[in-house]
Enzyme design. Structure first.
Site, PDB file in Angstrom:
ATOM      1  N   GLY A 178      -3.381 -96.151  35.515  1.00 21.70           N
ATOM      2  CA  GLY A 178      -2.950 -95.102  36.458  1.00 21.70           C
ATOM      3  C   GLY A 178      -2.032 -95.660  37.534  1.00 21.70           C
ATOM      4  O   GLY A 178      -2.000 -95.158  38.657  1.00 21.70           O
ATOM      5  N   TYR A 217     -14.794 -82.717  35.486  1.00 24.34           N
ATOM      6  CA  TYR A 217     -14.228 -83.822  36.282  1.00 24.34           C
ATOM      7  C   TYR A 217     -15.348 -84.435  37.132  1.00 24.34           C
ATOM      8  O   TYR A 217     -15.537 -85.653  37.140  1.00 24.34           O
ATOM      9  CB  TYR A 217     -13.105 -83.263  37.155  1.00 24.34           C
ATOM     10  CG  TYR A 217     -12.483 -84.237  38.118  1.00 24.34           C
ATOM     11  CD1 TYR A 217     -11.574 -85.203  37.679  1.00 24.34           C
ATOM     12  CD2 TYR A 217     -12.775 -84.187  39.485  1.00 24.34           C
ATOM     13  CE1 TYR A 217     -10.984 -86.087  38.578  1.00 24.34           C
ATOM     14  CE2 TYR A 217     -12.186 -85.066  40.386  1.00 24.34           C
ATOM     15  CZ  TYR A 217     -11.294 -86.011  39.923  1.00 24.34           C
ATOM     16  OH  TYR A 217     -10.708 -86.882  40.814  1.00 24.34           O
ATOM     17  N   LYS A 253     -16.870 -88.238  36.608  1.00 23.78           N
ATOM     18  CA  LYS A 253     -16.802 -89.235  37.689  1.00 23.78           C
ATOM     19  C   LYS A 253     -18.216 -89.715  38.064  1.00 23.78           C
ATOM     20  O   LYS A 253     -18.409 -90.869  38.431  1.00 23.78           O
ATOM     21  CB  LYS A 253     -16.089 -88.660  38.912  1.00 23.78           C
ATOM     22  CG  LYS A 253     -14.597 -88.361  38.685  1.00 23.78           C
ATOM     23  CD  LYS A 253     -13.780 -89.614  38.490  1.00 23.78           C
ATOM     24  CE  LYS A 253     -12.285 -89.339  38.612  1.00 23.78           C
ATOM     25  NZ  LYS A 253     -11.460 -90.538  38.392  1.00 23.78           N
TER      26      LYS A 253
HETATM   27  N1  LIG Z   1      -5.696 -87.622  44.984  1.00 18.92           N
HETATM   28  C1  LIG Z   1      -6.961 -87.337  45.296  1.00 18.92           C
HETATM   29  O1  LIG Z   1      -7.240 -86.542  46.190  1.00 18.92           O
HETATM   30  C2  LIG Z   1      -8.086 -88.006  44.559  1.00 18.92           C
HETATM   31  C3  LIG Z   1      -9.378 -87.839  45.049  1.00 18.92           C
HETATM   32  C4  LIG Z   1     -10.448 -88.452  44.406  1.00 18.92           C
HETATM   33  C5  LIG Z   1     -10.205 -89.215  43.289  1.00 18.92           C
HETATM   34  N2  LIG Z   1      -8.949 -89.365  42.816  1.00 18.92           N
HETATM   35  C6  LIG Z   1      -8.797 -90.181  41.606  1.00 18.92           C
HETATM   36  O2  LIG Z   1      -7.852 -91.203  41.838  1.00 18.92           O
HETATM   37  C7  LIG Z   1      -7.212 -91.547  40.608  1.00 18.92           C
HETATM   38  C8  LIG Z   1      -5.709 -91.525  40.815  1.00 18.92           C
HETATM   39  O3  LIG Z   1      -5.317 -90.225  41.216  1.00 18.92           O
HETATM   40  P1  LIG Z   1      -3.938 -89.932  41.983  1.00 18.92           P
HETATM   41  O4  LIG Z   1      -4.240 -88.956  43.041  1.00 18.92           O
HETATM   42  O5  LIG Z   1      -3.253 -91.213  42.307  1.00 18.92           O
HETATM   43  O6  LIG Z   1      -3.169 -89.133  40.828  1.00 18.92           O
HETATM   44  P2  LIG Z   1      -1.691 -89.237  40.248  1.00 18.92           P
HETATM   45  O7  LIG Z   1      -0.702 -89.562  41.321  1.00 18.92           O
HETATM   46  O8  LIG Z   1      -1.497 -87.987  39.455  1.00 18.92           O
HETATM   47  O9  LIG Z   1      -1.791 -90.487  39.258  1.00 18.92           O
HETATM   48  C9  LIG Z   1      -2.572 -90.433  38.088  1.00 18.92           C
HETATM   49  C10 LIG Z   1      -2.286 -91.669  37.260  1.00 18.92           C
HETATM   50  O10 LIG Z   1      -3.072 -91.590  36.056  1.00 18.92           O
HETATM   51  C11 LIG Z   1      -2.193 -91.708  34.923  1.00 18.92           C
HETATM   52  N3  LIG Z   1      -2.689 -90.905  33.813  1.00 18.92           N
HETATM   53  C12 LIG Z   1      -3.011 -89.596  33.837  1.00 18.92           C
HETATM   54  N4  LIG Z   1      -3.392 -89.191  32.610  1.00 18.92           N
HETATM   55  C13 LIG Z   1      -3.278 -90.276  31.786  1.00 18.92           C
HETATM   56  C14 LIG Z   1      -3.509 -90.502  30.408  1.00 18.92           C
HETATM   57  N5  LIG Z   1      -3.904 -89.529  29.581  1.00 18.92           N
HETATM   58  N6  LIG Z   1      -3.302 -91.754  29.917  1.00 18.92           N
HETATM   59  C15 LIG Z   1      -2.859 -92.755  30.727  1.00 18.92           C
HETATM   60  N7  LIG Z   1      -2.630 -92.603  32.053  1.00 18.92           N
HETATM   61  C16 LIG Z   1      -2.833 -91.366  32.564  1.00 18.92           C
HETATM   62  C17 LIG Z   1      -0.862 -91.183  35.430  1.00 18.92           C
HETATM   63  O11 LIG Z   1       0.193 -91.612  34.596  1.00 18.92           O
HETATM   64  P3  LIG Z   1       1.551 -90.731  34.430  1.00 18.92           P
HETATM   65  O12 LIG Z   1       1.738 -89.994  35.729  1.00 18.92           O
HETATM   66  O13 LIG Z   1       2.596 -91.762  34.161  1.00 18.92           O
HETATM   67  O14 LIG Z   1       1.305 -89.800  33.324  1.00 18.92           O
HETATM   68  C18 LIG Z   1      -0.819 -91.757  36.837  1.00 18.92           C
HETATM   69  O15 LIG Z   1      -0.425 -93.103  36.807  1.00 18.92           O
HETATM   70  C19 LIG Z   1      -7.706 -90.539  39.571  1.00 18.92           C
HETATM   71  O16 LIG Z   1      -8.718 -91.136  38.806  1.00 18.92           O
HETATM   72  C20 LIG Z   1      -8.271 -89.405  40.415  1.00 18.92           C
HETATM   73  O17 LIG Z   1      -9.285 -88.732  39.749  1.00 18.92           O
HETATM   74  C21 LIG Z   1      -7.877 -88.776  43.411  1.00 18.92           C
END
Ligand SMILES: NC(=O)c1ccc[n+]([C@@H]2O[C@H](COP(=O)([O-])OP(=O)(O)OC[C@H]3O[C@@H](n4cnc5c(N)ncnc54)[C@H](OP(=O)(O)O)[C@@H]3O)[C@@H](O)[C@H]2O)c1
Length: 232
Positions: free
Chosen positions: A8, A137, A141
């Protein structure tokens, strides 16, 4: 200097973790989008053979075992449980839980061989307190948090630690693309510290968790959530 594999890492939190850790470590990154860098491999983590390829590519790049695995890739689908299709159910479980499980299973032997290792899962506060319309989700988690505890026990004597960081709302493309301005304000209103978490706060916690100072911290779920998990 450790060999760190981060999933990610093409966006948001994972990208920020990479920026912070690459200062003092060798990093190998993955995401789905194509990026032309020699320390990056594009793959879909719902595919078992792609996950195996990712580990092989990372080991080839390091010419060594993986010391640190950061399972950051994840996504959610926001809808009521009765609207979830079988494909969506499989996808969310495969990405948010199974990919981290499989990756852990593939790196642990190398860590045992070196008698040193760190695994960090990026969970979510939704897996701690639950989130309506994000049932799978949240469940995936929470399962990831269970994996951190159980695996930490399994490898405690091998000097390997497994921990999970559960962020609250973080300002990243995932949030940017899914919330309206009004919804973002609602998030701020219900969060005790009245703010979003910044990706760098998570990256800095990862930096600490892979340091020697954190060697006694294992099997823990750490809520980095601006107070969301303690009430409002
Ligand atoms: N943002 C929040 O508020 C928040 C809160 C709690 C937890 N999280 C967790 O933090 C983590 C990162 O989230 P983020 O907010 O940084 O989201 P993001 O900016 O959308 O990034 C998600 C990352 O995961 C990769 N990804 C998604 N689906 C994939 C797949 N099928 N195979 C391989 N890679 C995949 C994406 O790659 P591509 O974009 O290149 O496809 C991207 O690098 C996630 O696990 C999310 O659940 C986020």
């Amino acid at each position: 200097m450790k060999n760190v594999l981060i999933t990610g890492a093409s966006s948001g939190i994972g990208l920020e973790i990479a920026k912070v850790l690459e200062k003092n470590n060798r990093v190998f990154l993955s995401g789905r989008r194509k990026i032309d860098k020699k320390n990056y491999f594009s793959c879909d983590l719902v595919d078992y053979s792609s996950i195996k390829d990712l580990v092989e590519k990372a080991k080839e790049y390091f010419n060594s075992e993986i010391d640190v695995l950061i399972n950051c890739a994840g996504q959610y689908i926001y809808k009521p449980i009765e609207k979830m299709t079988k494909e969506e159910i499989d996808y969310l479980l495969d990405l948010n839980f199974k990919s981290a499980y499989i990756l852990s299973s593939l790196v642990i032997e190398g860590m045992k061989k070196n008698n040193w290792g760190r695994i960090i899962n990026i969970g979510s506060i939704s897996g701690v307190v639950g989130e309506a319309n994000a049932t799978l989700y949240s469940a995936a988690k929470a399962a990831l948090g269970g994996l951190a505890r159980a695996l930490a026990l399994e490898v405690a004597k091998n000097n390997i630690t497994i921990n999970q960081i559960n962020p609250g709302w973080v300002e990243t493309p995932l949030v940017e693309n899914s919330l309206t301005e009004e919804e973002k304000q609602e998030v701020i209103d219900v969060t005790p510290q009245k703010r979003f978490i910044e990706p760098v706060e998570i990256a800095k916690l990862c930096e600490y968790l892979i340091s020697e100072s954190a060697k006694g911290l294992t099997g823990q779920n750490i809520n980095l959530c601006a107070g969301l998990s303690i009430g409002c």
